[in-house]
Design an enzyme around this catalytic site. Structure first.
Site, PDB file in Angstrom:
ATOM      1  N   GLU A  19      -8.107 -20.065 -17.241  1.00 12.10           N
ATOM      2  CA  GLU A  19      -8.513 -20.745 -16.010  1.00 12.10           C
ATOM      3  C   GLU A  19      -9.686 -21.638 -16.355  1.00 12.10           C
ATOM      4  OE1 GLU A  19     -10.377 -20.040 -11.575  1.00 12.10           O
ATOM      5  OE2 GLU A  19     -11.116 -18.946 -13.293  1.00 12.10           O
TER       6      GLU A  19
ATOM      7  N   ASP B 143       0.846  -1.196   0.000  1.00 15.23           N
ATOM      8  CA  ASP B 143       0.000   0.000   0.000  1.00 15.23           C
ATOM      9  C   ASP B 143       0.880   1.244   0.000  1.00 15.23           C
ATOM     10  OD1 ASP B 143      -1.794   2.016   0.503  1.00 15.23           O
ATOM     11  OD2 ASP B 143      -2.179   1.430   2.585  1.00 15.23           O
TER      12      ASP B 143
ATOM     13  N   ASP C  73      -4.078   3.843   2.335  1.00 14.75           N
ATOM     14  CA  ASP C  73      -5.531   3.665   2.468  1.00 14.75           C
ATOM     15  C   ASP C  73      -5.887   2.233   2.872  1.00 14.75           C
ATOM     16  OD1 ASP C  73      -4.974   2.293   0.167  1.00 14.75           O
ATOM     17  OD2 ASP C  73      -6.409   3.338  -1.113  1.00 14.75           O
TER      18      ASP C  73
ATOM     19  N   HIS D 243      -5.268 -17.250  -5.331  1.00  6.13           N
ATOM     20  CA  HIS D 243      -6.165 -16.430  -4.523  1.00  6.13           C
ATOM     21  C   HIS D 243      -7.503 -17.108  -4.219  1.00  6.13           C
ATOM     22  CE1 HIS D 243      -7.475 -16.042  -8.596  1.00  6.13           C
ATOM     23  NE2 HIS D 243      -8.599 -15.491  -8.182  1.00  6.13           N
ATOM     24  N   ASP D 244      -7.694 -18.328  -4.719  1.00  6.70           N
ATOM     25  CA  ASP D 244      -8.948 -19.056  -4.467  1.00  6.70           C
ATOM     26  C   ASP D 244      -8.756 -20.235  -3.522  1.00  6.70           C
ATOM     27  OD1 ASP D 244     -10.468 -17.468  -6.195  1.00  6.70           O
ATOM     28  OD2 ASP D 244      -9.978 -18.704  -7.939  1.00  6.70           O
TER      29      ASP D 244
ATOM     30  N   ASN E   3      -0.198   4.466  -0.632  1.00  7.00           N
ATOM     31  CA  ASN E   3      -0.837   5.751  -0.314  1.00  7.00           C
ATOM     32  C   ASN E   3      -1.638   5.725   0.989  1.00  7.00           C
ATOM     33  OD1 ASN E   3      -2.862   4.134  -1.178  1.00  7.00           O
ATOM     34  ND2 ASN E   3      -3.765   5.578  -2.624  1.00  7.00           N
TER      35      ASN E   3
ATOM     36  N   ASP F 205     -10.171 -15.545 -16.847  1.00  4.24           N
ATOM     37  CA  ASP F 205     -10.994 -16.050 -15.768  1.00  4.24           C
ATOM     38  C   ASP F 205     -12.112 -16.939 -16.335  1.00  4.24           C
ATOM     39  OD1 ASP F 205     -11.529 -15.526 -12.780  1.00  4.24           O
ATOM     40  OD2 ASP F 205     -13.507 -15.200 -13.669  1.00  4.24           O
TER      41      ASP F 205
ATOM     42  N   ASP G  19      -5.270 -10.139 -15.643  1.00 11.25           N
ATOM     43  CA  ASP G  19      -6.393 -11.045 -15.427  1.00 11.25           C
ATOM     44  C   ASP G  19      -7.596 -10.441 -16.136  1.00 11.25           C
ATOM     45  OD1 ASP G  19      -8.080 -12.926 -14.178  1.00 11.25           O
ATOM     46  OD2 ASP G  19      -6.952 -12.786 -12.309  1.00 11.25           O
TER      47      ASP G  19
HETATM   48  C1  NOJ Z   1     -12.421 -17.473 -10.757  1.00 11.59           C
HETATM   49  C2  NOJ Z   1     -11.594 -16.515  -9.946  1.00 11.59           C
HETATM   50  O1  NOJ Z   1     -10.306 -17.062  -9.761  1.00 11.59           O
HETATM   51  C3  NOJ Z   1     -12.335 -16.290  -8.657  1.00 11.59           C
HETATM   52  O2  NOJ Z   1     -11.575 -15.547  -7.737  1.00 11.59           O
HETATM   53  C4  NOJ Z   1     -13.638 -15.588  -8.965  1.00 11.59           C
HETATM   54  O3  NOJ Z   1     -14.390 -15.477  -7.787  1.00 11.59           O
HETATM   55  C5  NOJ Z   1     -14.448 -16.372 -10.005  1.00 11.59           C
HETATM   56  N1  NOJ Z   1     -13.656 -16.831 -11.093  1.00 11.59           N
HETATM   57  C6  NOJ Z   1     -15.533 -15.490 -10.577  1.00 11.59           C
HETATM   58  O4  NOJ Z   1     -14.953 -14.504 -11.367  1.00 11.59           O
END
Ligand code: NOJ
Length: 519
Positions: free
Chosen positions: A254, A22, A26, A319-320, A24, A195, A99
């Site tokens: 993906e 970060d 916030d 991130h999932d 700035n 995505d 992405d």
């Molecule tokens: C896959 C992404 O990796 C995930 O983070 C997202 O919630 C879903 N697609 C919907 O865009």
């Protein structure tokens, strides 16, 4: 190797922008914060950065609900900052992968505002509207259809109701989507992560999906009509021609709910360069983290990708998912994280390294009231969502781990006082130095990047394989068990080049990793 191709031979580092740095004050990471750490990334030894979305978003799915594809969310910076990021990254030989979330927009996107204004609007057909819902389920829970009382029809959304699915069968939509790729390539983007791309097209008749056994309503259907439709192929062809009209551009898809064979079928000439096969990301509750299971997964993917002449990708964290270090480690020890990193960096395929994986960051754990992620809020406590793996990067032991000078959007992991970049840089045995050394070795050793894969039979609890080019070979041996294993001296002219322990070469101490080299 003189034919170095960045997306095949390099390592791609995923940044979740709001959690990296970060600049700035916030509480949210931003593009300037990323620029400030490019030297760090260069020194670590990565070749490209994949940025999770930074476009304007109402944050119903934390960036994966985009309200304008061709701008930067002001909280993350400006288009000028993006330009600077590209220039600064390129100056250091680092490529930028964006992405693109094109299966759905945010319900705040101008396209959807128009489409939902009245049934006659010229953008009505840009989304999927019907008088009656079918049985399709949203992957974040509930029906995939939302009733719009204003225009008295239902619209389709495979994720949250604030993420309406776009109608990819509409020619103007496809043109608008290609323009988005063009826009970012003109600004210098080197590649794209698409995505849930295999959900773009749906069966035009929208038939019910047939039932199957499963836990949630979503899992109790076979997803044969809502994803993987044949119209995807001609579009990929068009996309690939566009990408190929610029030098060395790349697209990785993906795949969503796809089999290995399906995933591979989307890659190759006239299609995507690569697509994710999530071979090592299952939760160890069902798929034990052990050499037998791993070797099974490895040989399965080797046969499939090799047979089709498609270059694989390797993913341990993103991130999932719960971070690999959290899935497999017990307590503070990083031995399992080092084993996972060794697989990531020495298997055949492009490694995708998730920010913080280089210091074996662990998931944060949140109370119910603190959870932000929509599926986590819906399914708690059975499923606690994905906030755990999205916590702020741990740079040092200063307040908020050096990520920000105010309380960040998600809490910093309390272990940051010990587990942070600065501390690990100073410790030769740390996960950071382990990762950096292995990244360097990979860079210097063509066999580790491009070599063929030869599995070896080894004693219980261990895993070994050879990576081989015409002029060199690397032998990788790993002990997944807590006991010492007598594995024997490697037969032939092998020279030890990397090890986590000073033990004799014929034995593997608990969790030891050994690499040998031969010309
Ligand atoms: C896959 C992404 O990796 C995930 O983070 C997202 O919630 C879903 N697609 C919907 O865009």
């Amino acid at each position: 190797m003189d034919d170095f191709l960045w997306w095949r031979d390099g390592v791609i580092y995923q940044i979740y922008p709001r959690s990296f740095s970060d600049s700035n004050g916030d509480g949210l990471g931003d593009l300037i914060g990323i620029i400030a750490h490019l030297d760090y990334l260069k020194d670590l030894g990565i070749d490209a950065i994949w940025l999770s979305p930074f476009q304007p978003t109402p944050d119903k799915d934390f960036g994966y609900d985009i309200s304008n594809y061709i701008d930067v969310d002001p909280r993350f910076g400006t288009l000028a900052d993006f330009g600077r990021l590209v220039d600064e990254a390129h100056m250091r030989g680092i490529r930028i992968v964006l992405d693109l979330v094109l299966n759905h927009t945010s319900d705040q996107h101008a396209w959807f505002r128009e489409s939902s204004s009245n049934q006659e609007n010229s953008k009505r057909d840009w989304y999927i509207w019907r008088d009656h819902p079918n049985n399709w389920q949203a992957s974040f829970g509930g029906s995939a259809w939302e009733y719009d009382p204003v225009t008295r029809q239902y619209y389709l959304h495979l994720f949250t109701k604030e993420q309406p699915d776009v109608n990819w069968r509409n020619r103007e939509v496809r043109k608008a989507m290609l323009d988005i790729f063009r826009f970012w390539m003109e600004l210098g983007a080197d590649g794209f992560r698409l995505d849930v791309f295999n959900a773009y097209f749906k069966d035009p008749n929208l038939p019910d999906n047939p039932p199957k056994f499963g836990l949630r309503a979503f899992d109790r259907q076979r997803h044969i009509h809502d994803i993987d439709q044949p119209e995807m192929m001609p579009f990929l062809n068009e996309l690939r021609s566009l990408l190929d009209s610029y030098p060395e551009r790349y697209a990785v898809g993906e795949t969503y709910l796809a089999t290995l064979q399906k995933t591979i079928s989307y890659c190759g000439n006239g299609k995507l360069h690569a697509a994710f096969s999530f071979d090592f990301t299952s939760n160890d509750l069902f798929f034990p983290w052990n050499p037998a299971w791993l070797m099974n997964q490895i040989t399965r993917r080797e046969e499939a990708f090799n047979g089709a002449h498609i270059w694989p990708t390797t993913v341990m964290s993103n991130h999932d998912l719960s971070r690999a270090a959290s899935r497999y480690s017990r307590g503070k020890d990083d031995a399992q994280a080092k084993l996972a990193m060794t697989l990531l960096l020495t298997l055949r395929g492009t490694p995708f390294l998730y920010y913080g994986e280089e210091i074996a960051m662990r998931d944060i754990s949140l109370k119910r009231g603190e959870i932000l992620d929509p599926p986590g809020r819906k399914y708690w406590p059975i499923y606690k969502g994905r906030d755990g793996c999205r916590s702020p990067m741990q740079w040092n032991d200063k307040p908020f781990a050096g990520f920000s000078n105010i309380r960040p959007w998600l809490p910093v992991h309390p272990n940051y006082t010990q587990r942070n970049v600065a501390a690990q840089q100073a410790d030769p045995d740390s996960m950071f130095n382990f990762t950096k050394n292995l990244l360097n070795l990979r860079k210097e050793t063509p066999a580790l990047r491009r070599g063929s894969f030869i599995p070896l039979k080894t004693p219980h609890g261990t895993l070994a394989y050879i990576r081989q080019t015409d002029d060199q070979s690397v032998l990788v041996r790993m002990n997944f068990s807590k006991s010492q294993v007598n594995i024997g001296q490697p037969a032939g002219d092998w020279r030890a080049i990397f090890t986590t322990s000073e033990g004799a070469q014929g034995t593997l101490t608990p969790y030891e990793i050994q690499l040998f080299f031969k010309e």
